[in-house]
Design an enzyme around this catalytic site. Structure first.
Site, PDB file in Angstrom:
ATOM      1  N   ASP A 196      57.706  57.145  37.460  1.00 41.40           N
ATOM      2  CA  ASP A 196      57.709  56.537  35.683  1.00 41.40           C
ATOM      3  C   ASP A 196      56.477  55.876  35.414  1.00 41.40           C
ATOM      4  OD1 ASP A 196      57.798  55.392  33.911  1.00 41.40           O
ATOM      5  OD2 ASP A 196      59.642  53.750  34.875  1.00 41.40           O
ATOM      6  N   CYS A 215      64.594  44.130  30.365  1.00 38.42           N
ATOM      7  CA  CYS A 215      64.998  45.331  31.626  1.00 38.42           C
ATOM      8  C   CYS A 215      64.413  45.779  32.387  1.00 38.42           C
ATOM      9  CB  CYS A 215      65.024  46.707  30.326  1.00 38.42           C
ATOM     10  SG  CYS A 215      65.155  46.781  28.594  1.00 38.42           S
ATOM     11  N   GLN A 262      54.206  52.714  31.313  1.00 39.17           N
ATOM     12  CA  GLN A 262      53.355  51.720  31.318  1.00 39.17           C
ATOM     13  C   GLN A 262      51.505  52.147  32.024  1.00 39.17           C
ATOM     14  OE1 GLN A 262      54.372  49.135  29.373  1.00 39.17           O
ATOM     15  NE2 GLN A 262      56.114  48.792  29.681  1.00 39.17           N
ATOM     16  N   HIS A 299      62.018  49.049  35.914  1.00 42.75           N
ATOM     17  CA  HIS A 299      62.449  49.130  35.063  1.00 42.75           C
ATOM     18  C   HIS A 299      64.239  49.686  35.675  1.00 42.75           C
ATOM     19  CE1 HIS A 299      64.204  49.940  30.420  1.00 42.75           C
ATOM     20  NE2 HIS A 299      62.764  49.309  30.459  1.00 42.75           N
ATOM     21  N   LYS A 329      54.591  53.985  23.929  1.00 43.09           N
ATOM     22  CA  LYS A 329      54.611  52.855  23.796  1.00 43.09           C
ATOM     23  C   LYS A 329      52.843  53.628  24.009  1.00 43.09           C
ATOM     24  CE  LYS A 329      57.900  51.919  27.135  1.00 43.09           C
ATOM     25  NZ  LYS A 329      58.461  50.379  26.323  1.00 43.09           N
TER      26      LYS A 329
HETATM   27  C1  LIG Z   1      58.000  51.039  33.374  1.00 46.49           C
HETATM   28  C2  LIG Z   1      59.362  51.232  31.889  1.00 46.49           C
HETATM   29  N1  LIG Z   1      59.325  52.360  32.277  1.00 46.49           N
HETATM   30  C3  LIG Z   1      60.716  52.370  31.349  1.00 46.49           C
HETATM   31  C4  LIG Z   1      60.525  51.881  29.885  1.00 46.49           C
HETATM   32  C5  LIG Z   1      62.397  53.283  29.397  1.00 46.49           C
HETATM   33  O1  LIG Z   1      61.156  53.716  27.919  1.00 46.49           O
HETATM   34  P1  LIG Z   1      62.296  53.959  26.801  1.00 46.49           P
HETATM   35  O2  LIG Z   1      62.668  53.458  26.473  1.00 46.49           O
HETATM   36  O3  LIG Z   1      61.274  54.483  26.347  1.00 46.49           O
HETATM   37  O4  LIG Z   1      62.699  55.762  27.078  1.00 46.49           O
HETATM   38  C6  LIG Z   1      60.309  51.814  29.925  1.00 46.49           C
HETATM   39  C7  LIG Z   1      59.624  50.702  28.694  1.00 46.49           C
HETATM   40  O5  LIG Z   1      60.418  49.640  28.160  1.00 46.49           O
HETATM   41  C8  LIG Z   1      59.269  50.917  31.051  1.00 46.49           C
HETATM   42  O6  LIG Z   1      58.158  50.104  30.264  1.00 46.49           O
END
Ligand SMILES: Cc1ncc(COP(=O)(O)O)c(C=O)c1O
Length: 420
Positions: free
Chosen positions: A214, A378, A217, A137, A240
């Site tokens: 990260d 993203c 998900q 992401h 999420k």
């Molecule tokens: C894999 C992953 N990392 C990071 C993020 C960013 O999360 P946040 O917008 O809650 O900071 C997301 C959000 O879609 C994501 O899917």
């Protein structure tokens, strides 16, 4: 609240996954959109909140609200107990060794930026290399690029195959004396690939390199045990996993957190301040400057109680069934290609409909009350890897049903008819 409580008890007692009972916990799922029942398949972006969590937020705002940590009065102590109690729930949920290894953040993005600022800026320099993957992401790419701009560090990228699986041989080859950090996603938001992070962390550690995972998900959908993974940092978001927005978690090993610099300065993160010298607070407070999102933190604790009352393994099993059912159903659709076909996959279905822009797919599905996400999610490098500008993405969660998958498939047939 009573109804929600009894619904949960019934799920537990029955031992079977009663999705209708679970759906009854989520008031928003009763909505009609464009005269049709809402079919919410945008859970990878943000999931819905059960009544118990909404009730917990209302209870806090109506009977417990005050600023935390600083007061001796009843409300401040009550709020502090609830907020710190939620931290302990997070600790248990991800099996962190110590409570002080759990830092509240605004979300995954904030958590990754904290590590970039607190660890990256302090310990990485000119010519050092950071390994990321092609599946990241933007929030696990851009902060590291910012560090590269500032410090002259370099990004190395683990490629993936046509199924969207990382090439582990290539990963192993990226390591050299210059490698100083690895930042990888546990589950790809764009493709659903579940990466073998445990193995990847072991590889990095064999080179003495720390790893940030990260988990945005992953934590909502599968059991995550940070000690078993042996990750150095792990980031995720409340919104999420059926929790509030504005709250997330950074897990970090105490020995690393202790040697890191604070990310932001201000109240609560200090032990003492004079104009000559300031001493910082102990972890985790060193990284939590200012008044935090107290309500959201307490809400996150209630969210964990809720997910645990159903059982994260049972949620994972339900989602897996939905994914298999949907994948089979998609095979009956001519001219629809699933993007991301990893063997080990979370309940995310990214797809393109031949001859139709994903935004048009999403717009027509919305007319049927079906909410999917369209765009690059993203994750533009993922789109570039597959040579497409965007996909439509259905992402499933604990309350989705086979009938909703049917509604999605029927909606796609309608899209194809319109663009026929
Ligand atoms: C894999 C992953 N990392 C990071 C993020 C960013 O999360 P946040 O917008 O809650 O900071 C997301 C959000 O879609 C994501 O899917």
């Amino acid at each position: 609240m009573t109804q929600t409580g009894s619904a949960l008890q019934a799920v537990r007692a029955a031992g079977e996954y009663d999705v209708e009972r679970i759906r009854a916990d989520f008031p928003i799922l009763d909505l009609q959109v464009n005269g049709k029942p809402l079919v919410f398949l945008d859970n990878a972006a943000s999931s819905q909140m059960p009544q118990v969590v909404i009730d917990r937020l209302v209870q806090y705002q109506t009977a417990e609200h005050a600023n935390i940590h600083r007061g001796v009065h009843y409300l401040s102590e009550t709020a502090t107990l609830a907020y710190e109690g939620a931290r302990r729930k997070v600790q248990r949920f991800i099996n962190a060794k110590e409570e002080r290894e759990v830092i509240y953040t605004r979300g995954t993005t904030d958590a990754i930026n904290l590590v970039m600022q607190g660890y990256g800026r302090a310990f990485l320099g000119e010519g050092d290399e950071i390994i990321v993957s092609q599946l990241e992401h933007h929030s696990n790419i851009v902060p590291w690029q910012m560090l590269c701009e500032e410090k002259g560090t370099k990004l190395r990228v683990i490629p993936c195959n046509d199924a969207g699986e990382l090439l582990l041989d290539e990963y192993a080859k990226l390591f050299s004396d210059r490698t100083k950090f690895v930042a990888i996603t546990h589950v790809s938001n764009a493709l659903g690939t579940i990466n073998p992070v445990r193995e990847m962390i072991a590889t990095a550690h064999s080179h003495g390199v720390p790893v940030l995972v990260d988990g945005a998900q992953a934590v909502p959908h599968m059991k995550v045990d940070v000690q078993d993974l042996d990750c150095d940092f792990y980031a995720f978001s409340g919104h999420k996993m059926c929790g509030p927005t504005g709250i997330g978690i950074l897990y970090g090993k105490a020995k690393l957190l202790e040697k890191m610099k604070p990310y932001q300065g201000g109240g609560d993160m200090i032990l003492s301040v004079t104009f000559e010298k300031t001493t910082y607070n102990v972890i985790p407070h060193k990284f939590e400057a200012g008044t935090p999102p107290i309500a959201a933190g307490i809400g996150l604790g209630a969210t964990i109680d809720y997910l645990e009352s159903i059982g994260i393994d049972r949620i994972a099993a339900h989602e897996h069934e939905l994914l298999e059912y949907a994948t089979d159903a998609f095979k009956t659709l001519k001219g629809v290609r699933i993007v991301g076909t990893a063997k080990n996959k979370a309940a995310v279905l990214s797809f393109v409909v031949q001859g139709v822009h994903p935004h048009d797919v999403g717009t027509i599905l919305n007319e049927d009350g079906v909410a999917v996400r369209t765009g690059h999610h993203c994750a533009q490098p993922v789109m570039q890897r597959f040579g497409i500008p965007a996909t439509a993405r259905a992402s499933f969660y604990l309350y989705n049903t086979m009938q909703e998958v049917d509604a999605l498939v029927a909606g796609i047939r309608r899209v194809q008819k319109i663009f026929g």
